[in-house]
Scaffold this motif. Structure first.
Motif, mmCIF file in Angstrom:
data_model
loop_
_atom_site.group_PDB
_atom_site.id
_atom_site.type_symbol
_atom_site.label_atom_id
_atom_site.label_comp_id
_atom_site.label_asym_id
_atom_site.label_seq_id
_atom_site.Cartn_x
_atom_site.Cartn_y
_atom_site.Cartn_z
ATOM 1 N N ILE A 189 40.958 77.648 49.184
ATOM 2 C CA ILE A 189 42.301 77.085 49.091
ATOM 3 C C ILE A 189 42.269 75.809 49.919
ATOM 4 C CG2 ILE A 189 44.736 77.408 49.662
ATOM 5 C CD1 ILE A 189 44.400 80.372 49.016
ATOM 6 N N VAL A 213 48.132 71.646 47.084
ATOM 7 C CA VAL A 213 47.002 72.564 46.961
ATOM 8 C C VAL A 213 46.239 72.246 45.677
ATOM 9 C CG1 VAL A 213 48.435 74.365 45.878
ATOM 10 C CG2 VAL A 213 46.283 74.988 47.004
ATOM 11 N N PHE A 255 42.161 79.164 41.820
ATOM 12 C CA PHE A 255 41.659 78.290 42.865
ATOM 13 C C PHE A 255 40.200 77.961 42.587
ATOM 14 C CE2 PHE A 255 45.116 80.585 45.113
ATOM 15 C CZ PHE A 255 45.918 79.477 45.359
ATOM 16 N N TYR A 258 38.553 84.809 49.839
ATOM 17 C CA TYR A 258 39.232 83.520 49.881
ATOM 18 C C TYR A 258 39.140 82.929 51.275
ATOM 19 C CZ TYR A 258 41.201 84.826 45.419
ATOM 20 O OH TYR A 258 41.338 85.186 44.102
ATOM 21 N N CYS A 276 52.676 72.348 47.562
ATOM 22 C CA CYS A 276 52.641 73.736 48.041
ATOM 23 C C CYS A 276 53.983 74.436 47.870
ATOM 24 C CB CYS A 276 52.213 73.791 49.507
ATOM 25 S SG CYS A 276 50.459 73.452 49.748
ATOM 26 N N SER A 326 53.256 82.154 43.037
ATOM 27 C CA SER A 326 52.182 83.090 42.707
ATOM 28 C C SER A 326 52.068 83.302 41.205
ATOM 29 C CB SER A 326 52.405 84.423 43.413
ATOM 30 O OG SER A 326 52.327 84.233 44.805
ATOM 31 N N ASP A 350 44.172 85.855 42.980
ATOM 32 C CA ASP A 350 44.653 84.537 43.404
ATOM 33 C C ASP A 350 46.112 84.609 43.858
ATOM 34 O OD1 ASP A 350 42.403 82.660 42.884
ATOM 35 O OD2 ASP A 350 42.673 83.323 40.824
ATOM 36 N N GLN A 351 46.906 85.385 43.137
ATOM 37 C CA GLN A 351 48.317 85.524 43.496
ATOM 38 C C GLN A 351 48.470 86.117 44.891
ATOM 39 O OE1 GLN A 351 49.800 87.931 40.267
ATOM 40 N NE2 GLN A 351 49.762 86.242 38.810
ATOM 41 N N TRP A 393 47.337 83.640 47.594
ATOM 42 C CA TRP A 393 48.338 82.594 47.823
ATOM 43 C C TRP A 393 49.484 83.117 48.676
ATOM 44 C CZ3 TRP A 393 48.572 77.816 48.535
ATOM 45 C CH2 TRP A 393 49.752 77.088 48.438
ATOM 46 N N TYR A 435 48.248 83.281 52.213
ATOM 47 C CA TYR A 435 48.253 81.936 52.797
ATOM 48 C C TYR A 435 49.665 81.548 53.237
ATOM 49 C CZ TYR A 435 48.493 76.958 53.324
ATOM 50 O OH TYR A 435 48.767 75.718 53.832
ATOM 51 N N LYS A 436 50.636 81.718 52.351
ATOM 52 C CA LYS A 436 52.013 81.320 52.668
ATOM 53 C C LYS A 436 52.565 82.104 53.858
ATOM 54 C CE LYS A 436 54.001 81.812 48.659
ATOM 55 N NZ LYS A 436 54.956 81.735 47.538
#
Length: 153
Positions: free
Chosen positions: A11, A19, A34, A87, A124, A129, A137-138, A141, A144-145
């Motif tokens: 990411i 992103v 990603f 990730y 971003c 998601s 990936d969802q 993400w 990350y958030k």
């Protein structure tokens, strides 16, 4: 025999809080994910991620930190393997010098059987998601958030 498919993804957030995402089309299926890909035999995770960014984006990256490893069962969409995805938050060492698209799935070719990959930088705050195709990936993400002082304006 059960097969495992180890995948590693990055990411990458740029200085403008965007992103990098990849829109890909293969086997007449299109998806958003990603950047990253499969671990090759004899390769470490970080080396694999650096290789994938060079292959896909012609970009040298630095690994910032681990973000997420799949903690649920995920069957591959392309074969009978179980996907394990790792990730990392990454940053560019060089300038991103790959053609960028403004809209999703804006492929260069009309040939739906041809494998193609294009890239976008998405604000971003605009990337949800549900805009990412795969559950791994969802979840990454969302992690990350929730862990990166993410601001949703």
């Amino acid at each position: 025999m059960y097969l495992f498919n180890v995948r590693v993804y990055g990411i990458l957030i740029d200085a403008n809080d965007r992103v990098l995402v990849s829109d890909e089309r293969t086997q007449s299926v299109a998806f958003t994910k990603f950047p990253g890909g499969g671990l090759e035999y004899g390769e470490g995770l970080l080396d694999a991620l650096k290789r994938e960014f060079m292959e896909e984006c012609n970009l040298k990256i630095e690994i910032v930190r681990h973000l997420y490893t799949t903690d649920f069962y995920e069957k591959s969409s392309f074969n009978n393997s179980q996907i394990i995805s790792i990730y990392y938050l990454v940053k560019a060492v060089d300038t991103l010098n790959v053609p960028l698209k403004d809209k999703a799935m804006d492929f260069n070719s009309d040939n739906v059987l041809e494998k193609e990959e294009v890239f976008r930088l998405v604000d971003c705050n605009q990337l949800l998601s549900k805009h990412l195709t795969f559950k791994t990936d969802q979840v990454a993400w969302e992690v990350y958030k929730n862990t990166s002082n993410f601001r949703n304006s």
